[in-house]
Write a protein that holds these residues in place. Structure first.
Motif, PDB file in Angstrom:
ATOM      1  N   LEU A  41      12.862  11.549   6.242  1.00  0.00           N
ATOM      2  CA  LEU A  41      13.287  12.862   6.739  1.00  0.00           C
ATOM      3  C   LEU A  41      14.446  13.408   5.911  1.00  0.00           C
ATOM      4  N   ASP A  42      15.386  12.545   5.536  1.00  0.00           N
ATOM      5  CA  ASP A  42      16.521  12.978   4.712  1.00  0.00           C
ATOM      6  C   ASP A  42      16.035  13.492   3.360  1.00  0.00           C
ATOM      7  N   ASP A  43      15.100  12.778   2.734  1.00  0.00           N
ATOM      8  CA  ASP A  43      14.572  13.199   1.440  1.00  0.00           C
ATOM      9  C   ASP A  43      13.829  14.519   1.549  1.00  0.00           C
ATOM     10  N   MET A  44      13.149  14.751   2.673  1.00  0.00           N
ATOM     11  CA  MET A  44      12.472  16.027   2.886  1.00  0.00           C
ATOM     12  C   MET A  44      13.497  17.164   2.961  1.00  0.00           C
ATOM     13  N   ARG A  45      14.570  16.939   3.671  1.00  0.00           N
ATOM     14  CA  ARG A  45      15.555  18.000   3.880  1.00  0.00           C
ATOM     15  C   ARG A  45      16.343  18.320   2.613  1.00  0.00           C
ATOM     16  N   ASN A  46      16.601  17.305   1.775  1.00  0.00           N
ATOM     17  CA  ASN A  46      17.387  17.587   0.572  1.00  0.00           C
ATOM     18  C   ASN A  46      16.532  17.935  -0.636  1.00  0.00           C
ATOM     19  N   GLY A  47      15.215  18.055  -0.435  1.00  0.00           N
ATOM     20  CA  GLY A  47      14.338  18.501  -1.517  1.00  0.00           C
ATOM     21  C   GLY A  47      13.874  17.408  -2.449  1.00  0.00           C
ATOM     22  N   HIS A  48      14.125  16.135  -2.132  1.00  0.00           N
ATOM     23  CA  HIS A  48      13.663  15.029  -2.963  1.00  0.00           C
ATOM     24  C   HIS A  48      12.216  14.637  -2.648  1.00  0.00           C
ATOM     25  N   ALA A  49      11.657  15.205  -1.573  1.00  0.00           N
ATOM     26  CA  ALA A  49      10.265  14.955  -1.195  1.00  0.00           C
ATOM     27  C   ALA A  49       9.660  16.256  -0.700  1.00  0.00           C
ATOM     28  N   ASP A  50       8.322  16.339  -0.754  1.00  0.00           N
ATOM     29  CA  ASP A  50       7.627  17.579  -0.400  1.00  0.00           C
ATOM     30  C   ASP A  50       6.950  17.540   0.965  1.00  0.00           C
TER      31      ASP A  50
ATOM     32  N   ILE B 253       6.212  20.238   5.643  1.00  0.00           N
ATOM     33  CA  ILE B 253       6.603  20.505   4.261  1.00  0.00           C
ATOM     34  C   ILE B 253       8.107  20.766   4.206  1.00  0.00           C
ATOM     35  N   SER B 254       8.724  20.285   3.141  1.00  0.00           N
ATOM     36  CA  SER B 254      10.167  20.406   2.966  1.00  0.00           C
ATOM     37  C   SER B 254      10.619  21.867   3.015  1.00  0.00           C
ATOM     38  N   PRO B 255      11.729  22.137   3.721  1.00  0.00           N
ATOM     39  CA  PRO B 255      12.270  23.501   3.765  1.00  0.00           C
ATOM     40  C   PRO B 255      13.191  23.826   2.589  1.00  0.00           C
ATOM     41  N   ALA B 256      13.368  22.876   1.665  1.00  0.00           N
ATOM     42  CA  ALA B 256      14.366  23.049   0.611  1.00  0.00           C
ATOM     43  C   ALA B 256      14.016  24.160  -0.375  1.00  0.00           C
ATOM     44  N   ASN B 257      12.714  24.369  -0.614  1.00  0.00           N
ATOM     45  CA  ASN B 257      12.257  25.409  -1.542  1.00  0.00           C
ATOM     46  C   ASN B 257      11.198  26.244  -0.839  1.00  0.00           C
ATOM     47  N   PRO B 258      11.586  27.330  -0.148  1.00  0.00           N
ATOM     48  CA  PRO B 258      10.656  28.090   0.698  1.00  0.00           C
ATOM     49  C   PRO B 258       9.430  28.614  -0.041  1.00  0.00           C
ATOM     50  N   LEU B 259       9.587  29.118  -1.280  1.00  0.00           N
ATOM     51  CA  LEU B 259       8.443  29.656  -2.009  1.00  0.00           C
ATOM     52  C   LEU B 259       7.446  28.550  -2.324  1.00  0.00           C
ATOM     53  N   ARG B 260       7.939  27.436  -2.839  1.00  0.00           N
ATOM     54  CA  ARG B 260       7.071  26.299  -3.130  1.00  0.00           C
ATOM     55  C   ARG B 260       6.372  25.811  -1.856  1.00  0.00           C
ATOM     56  N   SER B 261       7.127  25.727  -0.760  1.00  0.00           N
ATOM     57  CA  SER B 261       6.571  25.237   0.483  1.00  0.00           C
ATOM     58  C   SER B 261       5.483  26.150   1.019  1.00  0.00           C
ATOM     59  N   LYS B 262       5.668  27.451   0.895  1.00  0.00           N
ATOM     60  CA  LYS B 262       4.655  28.398   1.363  1.00  0.00           C
ATOM     61  C   LYS B 262       3.359  28.235   0.578  1.00  0.00           C
ATOM     62  N   LEU B 263       3.471  28.038  -0.718  1.00  0.00           N
ATOM     63  CA  LEU B 263       2.289  27.829  -1.544  1.00  0.00           C
ATOM     64  C   LEU B 263       1.603  26.507  -1.186  1.00  0.00           C
ATOM     65  N   LEU B 264       2.392  25.483  -0.883  1.00  0.00           N
ATOM     66  CA  LEU B 264       1.817  24.198  -0.484  1.00  0.00           C
ATOM     67  C   LEU B 264       1.058  24.323   0.834  1.00  0.00           C
ATOM     68  N   VAL B 265       1.634  25.041   1.791  1.00  0.00           N
ATOM     69  CA  VAL B 265       0.965  25.239   3.079  1.00  0.00           C
ATOM     70  C   VAL B 265      -0.375  25.936   2.883  1.00  0.00           C
ATOM     71  N   THR B 266      -0.395  26.976   2.060  1.00  0.00           N
ATOM     72  CA  THR B 266      -1.638  27.704   1.802  1.00  0.00           C
ATOM     73  C   THR B 266      -2.692  26.790   1.192  1.00  0.00           C
ATOM     74  N   ALA B 267      -2.281  25.983   0.218  1.00  0.00           N
ATOM     75  CA  ALA B 267      -3.220  25.068  -0.442  1.00  0.00           C
ATOM     76  C   ALA B 267      -3.745  24.020   0.541  1.00  0.00           C
ATOM     77  N   ILE B 268      -2.873  23.497   1.401  1.00  0.00           N
ATOM     78  CA  ILE B 268      -3.279  22.480   2.375  1.00  0.00           C
ATOM     79  C   ILE B 268      -4.266  23.049   3.384  1.00  0.00           C
TER      80      ILE B 268
END
Length: 270
Positions: free
Chosen positions: A76-85, A215-230
């Motif tokens: 969870l920590d890695d997700m929040r700090n952007g080290h995991a997606d 999906i990690s909240p650290a990079n909103p644009l990247r995360s939105k694209l990941l959600v769409t792909a998933i």
């Protein structure tokens, strides 16, 4: 004025497409503790249902899917700090700051298991007669965590990547007498380790939650694209039968059939 707005809109679309294209050679970092059949051992044939799904969606697009086994709180920590997606959400209430897929991966039914065939979970008060184990950092129900807070002498908590197997060992040794967990996860562990005559199902809470990719909240644009792909990938896998194959592989059940002309219909596994 209209031409300016249209031009800006075109630029935004182009930027999104360029961002996804640039990400096409990216690495997707997936983190979790071992939580089979959803997350297994890294690098083996049975890495888990969730990892197999993500590989099926992203690797054909040129991504590298890197799966790391971590203690749950570290994940969870890695997700929040952007080290995991990505991870699986075991409870949306546990991680309200994360971004979630809209398609579900199954039901998170909180059930109880025991070493005493005559003990049954009939509600919160039934936990007063046993000592219960739990994994630190897991998103248990609020009433359960409140009971832990009020009566800590009735509970025993462990942390780390192997916390759950250690708790099962304590159950076998009668150091604890009850253990809550996701029904699919505990049933898989019991069957795989031939514990059917030592660990017994004792009942479930009546309000199962849904599992989602988080999906990690650290990079909103990247995360939105990941959600769409998933979400698109899961819909395609459902219609093609690929997702049903993975359910069978990991003994997950039940699958609600989806019509070929309704790829966005919700799915439910349990």
């Amino acid at each position: 004025m209209y031409g300016t707005i249209a031009a800006l809109f075109s630029i935004l679309i182009l930027c999104s497409l360029m961002s996804f294209s640039a990400m096409a050679q990216s690495t997707l970092v997936v983190v979790s503790d071992q939580w089979m059949p959803y997350y297994g051992e890294n690098g083996t044939r049975d890495e888990g249902y969730a990892v197999d799904v993500l590989r099926a969606i992203f690797e054909p697009k040129g991504w590298t899917v890197e799966y790391k086994e971590l203690p749950w709180q570290r994940a969870l920590d890695d997700m929040r700090n952007g080290h995991a997606d990505i991870t699986i959400s075991k409870s949306k209430e546990e991680t309200p700051d994360f971004i979630f897929s809209t398609q579900t991966l199954g039901k998170n039914a909180m059930c109880f298991y025991t070493n005493r065939p005559d003990w049954k979970f009939t509600g919160p008060d039934s936990l007063d007669t046993v000592k219960t184990g739990l994994v630190q950092g897991y998103g248990y129900r609020d009433w359960f965590l409140e009971k832990v807070r009020r009566k800590p002498h009735l509970f025993y908590s462990l942390h780390g990547n192997d916390a759950f197997p250690r708790l099962v060992s304590m159950l076998k040794e009668d150091r604890i007498q009850a253990l809550p967990g996701n029904q699919a996860v505990v049933d898989y562990y019991i069957q795989t380790n031939q514990l059917l005559d030592q660990v017994f199902f004792a009942g479930c809470v009546d309000d199962p939650e849904q599992l989602y990719f988080a999906i990690s909240p650290a990079n909103p644009l990247r995360s939105k694209l990941l959600v769409t792909a998933i979400d698109k990938g899961l819909a395609t896998m459902r219609v093609s039968g690929q997702l049903n194959y993975l359910l069978i592989k990991y003994n997950l059940k039940h699958w609600v059939p989806v019509k070929a002309d309704s790829p966005s219909a919700p799915n439910h596994t349990q």
